[in-house]
Design a protein around this motif. Structure first.
Motif, PDB file in Angstrom:
ATOM      1  N   GLU A 186      15.049  47.869 -51.521  1.00  0.00           N
ATOM      2  CA  GLU A 186      15.368  46.473 -51.267  1.00  0.00           C
ATOM      3  C   GLU A 186      15.807  46.304 -49.822  1.00  0.00           C
ATOM      4  OE1 GLU A 186      17.780  43.179 -53.718  1.00  0.00           O
ATOM      5  OE2 GLU A 186      19.078  44.730 -52.864  1.00  0.00           O
ATOM      6  N   TYR A 245      10.623  38.667 -49.227  1.00  0.00           N
ATOM      7  CA  TYR A 245      10.914  40.089 -48.996  1.00  0.00           C
ATOM      8  C   TYR A 245      10.228  40.602 -47.732  1.00  0.00           C
ATOM      9  CZ  TYR A 245      13.750  41.459 -52.976  1.00  0.00           C
ATOM     10  OH  TYR A 245      14.794  41.634 -53.845  1.00  0.00           O
ATOM     11  N   THR A 294      12.036  43.880 -56.374  1.00  0.00           N
ATOM     12  CA  THR A 294      12.597  45.143 -55.886  1.00  0.00           C
ATOM     13  C   THR A 294      12.057  46.314 -56.699  1.00  0.00           C
ATOM     14  OG1 THR A 294      14.622  44.096 -55.097  1.00  0.00           O
ATOM     15  CG2 THR A 294      14.721  46.455 -55.528  1.00  0.00           C
TER      16      THR A 294
END
Length: 265
Positions: A141, A185, A134
């Motif tokens: 995020e 992610y 992050t």
């Protein structure tokens, strides 16, 4: 002796003596014409043994078993089991203290603990890795990253024994594969993008396959979908609560990923 004198002699209370009468550990003597119980030296000897056994940590049922065996065989067996149980408790206390010490060190280093704390070392390592990714992304995020942290903490708490092997395997892979979290992610971002999409959006199939493909080699074979989330149980309370967190397209994505996992895609 009266009950108070008996209790004082052995170092207990009249209330405890009366309780031992009720549960059958200590025979209740006959009352004299004046209404008082009169206890003998034998009563004091039995009561003293009860207290010694209780001080060792034996339950009332275990004490009863010991008193019922004049040869003392049951006592050896019960004490052996008690010693093993205390050893397990001692090991558990050491483990818990080590975990607490680690959490306190983390809190001191980081100026506090994450909202999901306390969790296991393995899960904490994953969360630290997620925080690092992050930061590398400039502090941005994906929404589902935070949701998944909370979900993983829940699953770690609720899954026990062999039933949580799949979670342990997944955590091990995510914490050892260097590209696992960055790849996750990317999927989080795709998943977030489906929040307002229709259920027939092409991104549903694409993201579902990306979820399955992102699992490190060898992990998905050991992955068993929680029983509450299989198709025949999708009306369960846990499943209802689980899918309520998603938009329709996101829910369709998760269901499709589960189908692919069961098919061995």
């Amino acid at each position: 002796m009266r009950i108070g004198e008996l209790a004082d002699l052995v170092g207990t209370t009249p209330r405890a003596v009366r309780h031992y009468h009720r549960v059958g550990l200590l025979p209740e003597p006959r009352r004299h014409p004046n209404g008082y119980r009169r206890y003998t030296l034998r009563d004091a000897i039995v009561l003293a043994r009860v207290r010694r056994l209780r001080d060792l940590g034996l339950s009332l049922n275990e004490v009863r078993d010991v008193l019922a065996d004049d040869a003392g065989k049951d006592l050896v067996e019960v004490l052996t089991e008690l010693d093993a149980d205390l050893a397990r408790q001692e090991a558990d206390i050491r483990r818990r203290r080590a975990h607490l010490g680690w959490l306190l060190r983390q809190a001191e280093e980081d100026g506090g603990l994450a909202s999901e704390a306390p969790v296991s070392f393995e899960l904490s390592a994953l969360f630290d890795n997620m925080a690092r990714v992050t930061a590398e992304l400039g502090g941005e995020e994906p929404r589902w990253a935070a949701e998944e942290r909370a979900l993983l903490a829940l699953l770690e708490t609720s899954r026990r024994g062999a039933d949580r092997e799949w979670l342990d395997g997944l955590l091990a892979a995510l914490t050892t594969a260097s590209d696992a979290v960055p790849r996750a992610y990317e999927i989080y971002a795709d998943f977030d993008a489906l929040v307002d999409a229709p259920v027939d959006d092409p991104g549903v199939e694409r993201t579902a396959r990306a979820i399955v493909d992102s699992l490190p080699e060898g992990v998905w074979e050991a992955l068993s979908i929680p029983e509450a989330l299989t198709p025949e149980n999708l009306s369960s309370g846990f499943a209802d609560a689980f899918f309520a967190e998603f938009s329709p397209a996101q829910a369709a994505t998760v269901r499709r990923a589960m189908e692919l996992l069961r098919e061995g895609a």
